[in-house]
Write a protein that holds these residues in place. Structure first.
Motif, PDB file in Angstrom:
ATOM      1  N   LEU A   5       0.830  -1.201   0.000  1.00 49.55           N
ATOM      2  CA  LEU A   5       0.000   0.000   0.000  1.00 49.55           C
ATOM      3  C   LEU A   5       0.867   1.255   0.000  1.00 49.55           C
ATOM      4  N   ILE A   6       1.886   1.271   0.838  1.00 48.33           N
ATOM      5  CA  ILE A   6       2.788   2.420   0.882  1.00 48.33           C
ATOM      6  C   ILE A   6       3.516   2.569  -0.450  1.00 48.33           C
ATOM      7  N   SER A   7       3.967   1.468  -1.018  1.00 47.80           N
ATOM      8  CA  SER A   7       4.656   1.510  -2.310  1.00 47.80           C
ATOM      9  C   SER A   7       3.728   1.987  -3.421  1.00 47.80           C
ATOM     10  N   PHE A   8       2.481   1.572  -3.361  1.00 48.60           N
ATOM     11  CA  PHE A   8       1.497   2.014  -4.355  1.00 48.60           C
ATOM     12  C   PHE A   8       1.265   3.514  -4.259  1.00 48.60           C
ATOM     13  N   LEU A   9       1.156   4.034  -3.052  1.00 44.69           N
ATOM     14  CA  LEU A   9       0.938   5.470  -2.873  1.00 44.69           C
ATOM     15  C   LEU A   9       2.159   6.274  -3.337  1.00 44.69           C
ATOM     16  N   ILE A  10       3.345   5.759  -3.066  1.00 50.15           N
ATOM     17  CA  ILE A  10       4.560   6.414  -3.537  1.00 50.15           C
ATOM     18  C   ILE A  10       4.599   6.421  -5.063  1.00 50.15           C
ATOM     19  N   SER A  11       4.244   5.309  -5.681  1.00 48.30           N
ATOM     20  CA  SER A  11       4.291   5.228  -7.142  1.00 48.30           C
ATOM     21  C   SER A  11       3.235   6.121  -7.792  1.00 48.30           C
ATOM     22  N   ILE A  12       2.078   6.294  -7.156  1.00 50.78           N
ATOM     23  CA  ILE A  12       1.059   7.214  -7.683  1.00 50.78           C
ATOM     24  C   ILE A  12       1.573   8.647  -7.638  1.00 50.78           C
ATOM     25  N   GLY A  53       5.448   8.439 -17.523  1.00 50.96           N
ATOM     26  CA  GLY A  53       4.843   8.411 -16.199  1.00 50.96           C
ATOM     27  C   GLY A  53       4.614   6.997 -15.701  1.00 50.96           C
ATOM     28  N   PHE A  54       4.063   6.142 -16.562  1.00 52.92           N
ATOM     29  CA  PHE A  54       3.819   4.760 -16.154  1.00 52.92           C
ATOM     30  C   PHE A  54       5.119   3.989 -15.936  1.00 52.92           C
ATOM     31  N   LEU A  55       6.111   4.239 -16.773  1.00 57.39           N
ATOM     32  CA  LEU A  55       7.396   3.567 -16.570  1.00 57.39           C
ATOM     33  C   LEU A  55       8.040   3.985 -15.250  1.00 57.39           C
ATOM     34  N   SER A  56       7.973   5.260 -14.934  1.00 57.12           N
ATOM     35  CA  SER A  56       8.561   5.714 -13.669  1.00 57.12           C
ATOM     36  C   SER A  56       7.768   5.210 -12.471  1.00 57.12           C
ATOM     37  N   ALA A  57       6.447   5.083 -12.612  1.00 59.02           N
ATOM     38  CA  ALA A  57       5.628   4.558 -11.517  1.00 59.02           C
ATOM     39  C   ALA A  57       5.946   3.086 -11.253  1.00 59.02           C
ATOM     40  N   ILE A  58       6.098   2.311 -12.310  1.00 58.74           N
ATOM     41  CA  ILE A  58       6.432   0.894 -12.147  1.00 58.74           C
ATOM     42  C   ILE A  58       7.810   0.740 -11.511  1.00 58.74           C
ATOM     43  N   SER A  60       9.433   2.946  -9.634  1.00 58.96           N
ATOM     44  CA  SER A  60       9.422   3.405  -8.242  1.00 58.96           C
ATOM     45  C   SER A  60       8.693   2.421  -7.335  1.00 58.96           C
ATOM     46  N   PHE A  61       7.689   1.712  -7.842  1.00 57.84           N
ATOM     47  CA  PHE A  61       6.989   0.714  -7.041  1.00 57.84           C
ATOM     48  C   PHE A  61       7.942  -0.412  -6.635  1.00 57.84           C
ATOM     49  N   PHE A  62       8.679  -0.945  -7.611  1.00 53.98           N
ATOM     50  CA  PHE A  62       9.595  -2.037  -7.301  1.00 53.98           C
ATOM     51  C   PHE A  62      10.741  -1.591  -6.391  1.00 53.98           C
ATOM     52  N   ILE A  63      11.252  -0.404  -6.618  1.00 58.71           N
ATOM     53  CA  ILE A  63      12.323   0.096  -5.760  1.00 58.71           C
ATOM     54  C   ILE A  63      11.832   0.317  -4.337  1.00 58.71           C
ATOM     55  N   SER A  64      10.652   0.890  -4.173  1.00 52.10           N
ATOM     56  CA  SER A  64      10.143   1.145  -2.823  1.00 52.10           C
ATOM     57  C   SER A  64       9.784  -0.152  -2.096  1.00 52.10           C
ATOM     58  N   VAL A  65       9.309  -1.164  -2.808  1.00 53.99           N
ATOM     59  CA  VAL A  65       9.040  -2.454  -2.166  1.00 53.99           C
ATOM     60  C   VAL A  65      10.338  -3.065  -1.659  1.00 53.99           C
ATOM     61  N   ARG A  66      11.390  -3.008  -2.454  1.00 55.20           N
ATOM     62  CA  ARG A  66      12.681  -3.551  -2.024  1.00 55.20           C
ATOM     63  C   ARG A  66      13.218  -2.826  -0.801  1.00 55.20           C
ATOM     64  N   ILE A  67      13.127  -1.511  -0.801  1.00 54.89           N
ATOM     65  CA  ILE A  67      13.633  -0.733   0.339  1.00 54.89           C
ATOM     66  C   ILE A  67      12.817  -1.027   1.593  1.00 54.89           C
ATOM     67  N   LEU A  68      11.508  -1.088   1.467  1.00 59.23           N
ATOM     68  CA  LEU A  68      10.662  -1.342   2.633  1.00 59.23           C
ATOM     69  C   LEU A  68      10.833  -2.766   3.163  1.00 59.23           C
ATOM     70  N   ARG A  69      11.086  -3.731   2.294  1.00 62.25           N
ATOM     71  CA  ARG A  69      11.335  -5.103   2.765  1.00 62.25           C
ATOM     72  C   ARG A  69      12.640  -5.189   3.548  1.00 62.25           C
ATOM     73  N   ARG A  70      13.655  -4.480   3.087  1.00 60.81           N
ATOM     74  CA  ARG A  70      14.927  -4.461   3.816  1.00 60.81           C
ATOM     75  C   ARG A  70      14.756  -3.850   5.195  1.00 60.81           C
ATOM     76  N   ARG A  71      13.987  -2.779   5.291  1.00 60.87           N
ATOM     77  CA  ARG A  71      13.757  -2.140   6.582  1.00 60.87           C
ATOM     78  C   ARG A  71      12.961  -3.035   7.517  1.00 60.87           C
ATOM     79  N   GLN A  72      12.015  -3.793   6.965  1.00 62.34           N
ATOM     80  CA  GLN A  72      11.182  -4.656   7.793  1.00 62.34           C
ATOM     81  C   GLN A  72      11.984  -5.838   8.340  1.00 62.34           C
ATOM     82  N   LYS A  73      12.975  -6.326   7.600  1.00 63.14           N
ATOM     83  CA  LYS A  73      13.779  -7.453   8.064  1.00 63.14           C
ATOM     84  C   LYS A  73      14.668  -7.081   9.233  1.00 63.14           C
ATOM     85  N   ARG A  74      15.042  -5.819   9.347  1.00 61.16           N
ATOM     86  CA  ARG A  74      15.915  -5.379  10.450  1.00 61.16           C
ATOM     87  C   ARG A  74      15.186  -5.349  11.706  1.00 61.16           C
TER      88      ARG A  74
END
Length: 74
Positions: A5-12, A53-58, A60-74
């Motif tokens: 959800l957070i990644s989706f909002l960032i990508s929007i 716009g759509f390419l940058s949204a896609i 940014s979605f994948f990048i933000s998911v990766r960053i948030l998963r790394r933070r959650q594992k810590r």
């Protein structure tokens, strides 16, 4: 679920910002005016803005998911 959800909002937000920036840039580079001064609908500029716009949204979605998963594992 919260990560997506957070990644989706960032990508929007990235989508909107990128579309406006790319449209304004494309409109500046290739203005929608004929040689005799008549304005027309810049469908090419709108299409370019949508694609980037759509390419940058896609991306940014994948990048933000990766960053948030790394933070959650810590």
């Amino acid at each position: 679920m919260k990560i997506y959800l957070i990644s989706f909002l960032i990508s929007i937000a990235i989508l909107i910002i990128t579309m406006v920036a790319v449209y304004e840039t494309a409109d500046y580079i290739s203005p929608p005016v004929t040689t005799d001064g008549h304005r027309y609908m810049p469908t090419g500029n709108v299409f370019i803005a949508l694609v980037y716009g759509f390419l940058s949204a896609i991306l940014s979605f994948f990048i933000s998911v990766r960053i948030l998963r790394r933070r959650q594992k810590r």
